[in-house]
Structure formats: C-alpha cells, structure tokens
Write an enzyme that holds these catalytic residues in place. Structure first.
Site, PDB file in Angstrom:
ATOM      1  N   HIS A 115      28.118  27.307  53.427  1.00 34.26           N
ATOM      2  CA  HIS A 115      27.511  27.661  52.147  1.00 34.26           C
ATOM      3  C   HIS A 115      27.554  29.173  51.990  1.00 34.26           C
ATOM      4  O   HIS A 115      27.252  29.906  52.931  1.00 34.26           O
ATOM      5  CB  HIS A 115      26.047  27.187  52.091  1.00 34.26           C
ATOM      6  CG  HIS A 115      25.415  27.417  50.757  1.00 34.26           C
ATOM      7  ND1 HIS A 115      25.470  26.472  49.750  1.00 34.26           N
ATOM      8  CD2 HIS A 115      24.759  28.482  50.247  1.00 34.26           C
ATOM      9  CE1 HIS A 115      24.860  26.954  48.681  1.00 34.26           C
ATOM     10  NE2 HIS A 115      24.413  28.176  48.955  1.00 34.26           N
TER      11      HIS A 115
ATOM     12  N   ARG B 212      12.522  28.825  38.325  1.00 33.88           N
ATOM     13  CA  ARG B 212      12.609  30.160  38.950  1.00 33.88           C
ATOM     14  C   ARG B 212      13.462  31.087  38.102  1.00 33.88           C
ATOM     15  O   ARG B 212      13.170  32.279  37.943  1.00 33.88           O
ATOM     16  CB  ARG B 212      13.196  30.044  40.360  1.00 33.88           C
ATOM     17  CG  ARG B 212      12.216  29.480  41.372  1.00 33.88           C
ATOM     18  CD  ARG B 212      12.902  29.070  42.647  1.00 33.88           C
ATOM     19  NE  ARG B 212      13.611  30.198  43.250  1.00 33.88           N
ATOM     20  CZ  ARG B 212      14.681  30.076  44.033  1.00 33.88           C
ATOM     21  NH1 ARG B 212      15.175  28.885  44.306  1.00 33.88           N
ATOM     22  NH2 ARG B 212      15.257  31.134  44.534  1.00 33.88           N
TER      23      ARG B 212
ATOM     24  N   LYS C 293      19.563  21.492  50.254  1.00 31.17           N
ATOM     25  CA  LYS C 293      20.780  20.836  49.752  1.00 31.17           C
ATOM     26  C   LYS C 293      21.767  20.560  50.888  1.00 31.17           C
ATOM     27  O   LYS C 293      22.453  19.544  50.893  1.00 31.17           O
ATOM     28  CB  LYS C 293      21.423  21.692  48.657  1.00 31.17           C
ATOM     29  CG  LYS C 293      20.647  21.582  47.339  1.00 31.17           C
ATOM     30  CD  LYS C 293      21.158  22.514  46.278  1.00 31.17           C
ATOM     31  CE  LYS C 293      20.775  23.927  46.559  1.00 31.17           C
ATOM     32  NZ  LYS C 293      20.837  24.853  45.445  1.00 31.17           N
TER      33      LYS C 293
ATOM     34  N   ASP D 293      14.732  20.581  44.003  1.00 25.16           N
ATOM     35  CA  ASP D 293      15.316  21.918  43.918  1.00 25.16           C
ATOM     36  C   ASP D 293      15.820  22.206  42.506  1.00 25.16           C
ATOM     37  O   ASP D 293      15.734  23.337  42.027  1.00 25.16           O
ATOM     38  CB  ASP D 293      16.465  22.080  44.931  1.00 25.16           C
ATOM     39  CG  ASP D 293      17.125  23.441  44.780  1.00 25.16           C
ATOM     40  OD1 ASP D 293      16.434  24.451  44.993  1.00 25.16           O
ATOM     41  OD2 ASP D 293      18.311  23.498  44.406  1.00 25.16           O
TER      42      ASP D 293
ATOM     43  N   SER E 260      15.780  26.416  49.127  1.00 26.09           N
ATOM     44  CA  SER E 260      16.668  25.845  48.106  1.00 26.09           C
ATOM     45  C   SER E 260      18.044  25.536  48.709  1.00 26.09           C
ATOM     46  O   SER E 260      18.577  24.436  48.575  1.00 26.09           O
ATOM     47  CB  SER E 260      16.794  26.856  46.948  1.00 26.09           C
ATOM     48  OG  SER E 260      17.853  26.537  46.102  1.00 26.09           O
TER      49      SER E 260
HETATM   50  N1  URA Z   1      21.609  29.430  45.794  1.00 26.09           N
HETATM   51  C1  URA Z   1      20.804  28.353  45.775  1.00 26.09           C
HETATM   52  O1  URA Z   1      21.259  27.213  45.889  1.00 26.09           O
HETATM   53  N2  URA Z   1      19.476  28.557  45.610  1.00 26.09           N
HETATM   54  C2  URA Z   1      18.929  29.776  45.499  1.00 26.09           C
HETATM   55  O2  URA Z   1      17.734  29.896  45.383  1.00 26.09           O
HETATM   56  C3  URA Z   1      19.793  30.894  45.514  1.00 26.09           C
HETATM   57  C4  URA Z   1      21.141  30.685  45.682  1.00 26.09           C
END
Ligand code: URA
Length: 444
Positions: free
Chosen positions: A82, A168, A187, A161, A183
């Site tokens: 990621h 947010r 995932k 999320d 967050s």
């Molecule tokens: N990427 C994400 O998936 N969440 C965040 O809060 C920031 C970057």
C-alpha cells in the site's frame, strides 16, 4: 453505552476502552450515530491522539465492519502493498509482476484517484480492453492462471472506513496519524493480507511532509500490523518531487513499459526494487537472497525483460490488448500541447509534487469530483528533475491532452497550468544535495 460520554472521554484525553471503540464503529457502520457526533469524536481523536491499543482496536473493528477476504487460494502468505499516496506513483504495475517472477502470487485491490494523487485503477483502465472490475469469483482462476489479479476496491470492504473517510475529508480531520493508520490498515486486513509492505511517502506530494512525521505514521502502522499478527514493513520514500518522468494515466503506463524495457529512471527502479524485495521476503520466496543482493536481483529482473513478460501476461489475462510492437494499446493518445520553459537559469532545487498533481488534474488526468470523467491522455512529462541544470527558456515540462479532452477553455486551462508548473519548480543558483528515493526502511 452512550456516544456523548465517549466523545467527552476523548475530549478530556482519556483512553477509550475496546468496548467504547467497538460501540462507535458499530454505530458508524449501522448509521445509528449521526454525522455530527462522529465528527466530534474524530476531532477529539485528532486533538488528543490514541495509544497503540486504541489504534489497533479501531483498526480491527473497522476491518470487521464488512466482509473479509479469504485469500488462502493464493498459496502461502498473501503479501499486500500500500502506498500512502503520491504523484507519478507507478510502483504497483511494476511490483506485482516483479513478485511473480519469484513465484509470489498477488491479489491487489486498488483505489481510483481522487484529489491530486493518481489512482492505480485508473492507470490500468487506460489500457484498451483491460477490466478493472473483476468479479471476486474470478480471482482464484486468475491467480491460478497468471498468479496476479488487480481490481477496484469493493464497497463491502471496511465500510466504516468509507463513512469516516468521507466525513474526515470535510471536517478537517484527515491529517491524524491514528486515523490514517487505522484507515489504511483496516482495508489491508479486511482485504486478506497475511503480511503488508507499506510505501510511506514523504514530502510535498505526500500526507506527511517531514521525514519524522512519515516515520511516526510508519511506526504506528507497523505496531498495528504486528498486534494484528500481520508482519508489516514500511519503506519511507521521497515524494518531494514527482516519481519518475511522468504523471497522468496513459503516459504513466507508457513509462511503466519503458521501465520494464530497461529504460527506467533510478528513482522508480529504486523504490520498486525495495518494495518488491520486501514483498518477496515476507512471502518467504527470497531463497538464499537477502538485503542488498535481493534488491539487486529485483533491479536485474526489472531491467532484463523478466518482469515485462509477467506484466504482459497480467494485462492479457484481464482483457488488455497488446499491440504489434509488444506494448499495451491505450484508450487514447497523449497529444503534447504545450512546453513549459524555465523562467531563469540555475539548478532545479525542488518540484512541489502536490502542485504538479493538481496541475495534471486541471488538464483532466484526475477527478475533482467523484463522478468526473477522466481524460486518459492528459498528463505532464518532466524534462527536468531535481538536481538538473537548466537554462532560461529551456523546456522543463511538457503538457499533454487526450484526443477526447472535455476541456472547453483549453487555452485558459493551459495558461493556468503553466503558471502552476512554474510555481512548483524551484530554481536555485546552487545544485541541491542528492536525496535518495528510499529514505529508510522500518519494521525489519
Ligand atoms: N489513505 C487511506 O486509505 N486513508 C487515509 O486516511 C489516508 C490515506
């Protein structure tokens, strides 16, 4: 339990219990807590932070808020990667086939671009015929056939999320280490990752502008990963200028093809080799290779055509068309429409990657609103990068539009983008110090 008490506890800097956090995430998922109370708690978290246990509980509760993928068909440890986001980030299309050359299978769920950072899914979608909405039932067959699958993220993955991220975005609560870390990690965990390699970007084009903050975010995610029993490594990478020579969609996929033909720039090769090496290592497929020798082997495979072979298999397996010259066929052309010239003589000291990302979006390469249509041919190529000498009037960047551009005010937009690019390029009288594309590696 009551949400007002939870908000008050965090507001006064008290630790939240596992039960309070689970109650909050349930209420977010089931929509029983109104947006204003969710937002109030988010702000209290931004201001007063969370300890490791709270962050981990928040992450696991968010991961549990929707379906969880079972990737046992991948065989061995399913390693995921990621990136915390960047401009010109074309690492995923390189590392998936790179890992495959070591026998590491991957299932990659990627996001679409929103804001100034590009999305991997949009880049793949710019290839004619390439299907980025692969039904989940087809994943095992694709993994069995070519060892890789890349697809858009489904809404049933960590739905809490999605609610939190949308709030947010409009309540000034994005920039918080516990919230970003939970967050991202929720995932990855819901996606079925057994081990995780994080590309934590740092600089003008990243969430974290300073190295110390990037490291703080990386450490938070590593701790969450380890507490959740997912081995996690973070590679801190430089995003104080765009990565590689291009940003956009087709133009970046063309650059990927160039990289895999041995014509890549050192920053892209360095980042891809380090991320790939750690994915291979965490999957346990590194054999006798360790450290520098594993990274060097990754570089060799990127340069000598082995990764290209796997890349072409990936593209074909998801319907992508390959031209008679061996390169994927793209949905449109990239037409060069303007050359931006240096306003003075000197050295390129910095290139504000966020400004470049916004400039590219103005040309149509990304979305300003969620449903905007992308111009796959739009983008920017960088003729000069940090450390290069430049003479006044020399071309520093080229601007591109696709033949299907939707811009109605083309001339106006190009003028505006030219000004943005000029403001992003800082030209100084002395050559800046070199910055390594890979700044540090944590969690090893
Ligand atoms: N990427 C994400 O998936 N969440 C965040 O809060 C920031 C970057």
């Amino acid at each position: 339990m009551n949400i007002v008490d939870i908000i008050l506890d965090k507001r006064y800097g008290r630790e939240l219990s596992d039960e309070q956090i689970a109650f909050f995430v349930n209420g977010v998922t089931n929509k029983t807590i109104p947006d204003y109370q969710i937002s109030a708690l988010l702000m209290a978290i931004v201001l007063n932070g969370m300890n490791e246990r709270e962050m981990t509980t928040l992450t696991i509760s968010m991961a549990d808020s929707g379906i969880k993928n079972d990737l046992s068909y991948v065989g061995g440890i399913a390693v995921d990667k990621h990136s915390t986001g960047g401009v010109g980030d074309k690492i995923t299309p390189i590392v998936l086939p790179l890992c495959r050359t070591f026998g590491v299978n991957s299932v990659k769920l990627s996001g679409r671009g929103l804001g100034f950072t590009g999305g991997t899914v949009d880049k793949f979608a710019s290839i004619t015929g390439f299907n980025i909405d692969v039904p989940k039932e087809d994943f095992p067959r694709l993994v069995n056939d070519v060892g890789m699958v890349i697809s858009g993220q489904t809404p049933d993955l960590a739905p809490a999320d999605k609610v939190l991220y949308a709030l947010r975005d409009v309540t000034g609560t994005v920039d918080s280490i516990p919230l970003i870390a939970s967050s991202i990690m929720s995932k990855k965990i819901a996606g079925g990752a057994g081990a995780i390699v994080l590309d934590v970007t740092c600089g003008s084009g990243a969430f974290m502008k300073e190295v110390d903050r990037a490291k703080e975010l990386a450490v938070a995610m590593i701790k969450i990963g380890n507490l959740a029993r997912r081995r996690t490594v973070a590679v801190i990478t430089d995003m104080d200028q765009p990565l590689g020579l291009t940003c956009g969609n087709i133009i970046e996929m063309h650059e990927v093809y160039e990289v895999l033909n041995g014509r890549g720039t050192s920053d892209v090769i360095e980042v891809a080799s380090n991320i790939g090496a750690w994915m291979v290592k965490l999957a346990g497929k590194n054999g006798a290779l360790e450290g520098e020798s594993l990274v060097n082997e990754c570089k060799a495979r990127i340069m000598d055509g082995r990764v290209l072979n796997e890349y072409i298999k990936l593209i074909k397996s998801q319907g992508g068309v390959i031209g008679s010259n061996g390169e994927p066929v793209y949905q449109d052309e990239c037409n060069m429409v303007y050359e931006v010239k240096a306003s003075q003589t000197g050295y390129i000291g910095a290139i504000a990657a966020d400004v470049i990302g916004h400039a590219s979006v103005q040309l149509g390469s990304g979305r300003i609103k969620k449903d905007d249509e992308i111009d796959f041919g739009a983008g920017i190529s960088f003729e000069k990068k940090r450390g290069d000498a430049v003479i006044e009037g020399e071309t520093i960047c080229k601007l591109y539009l696709g033949s299907k551009t939707k811009l109605v005010d083309k001339t106006e937009t190009i003028k505006r983008v030219e000004q943005m690019v000029l403001s992003a390029y800082k030209i100084s009288s002395s050559k800046p110090d070199e910055v390594c594309a890979v700044i540090d590696i944590l969690g090893v």
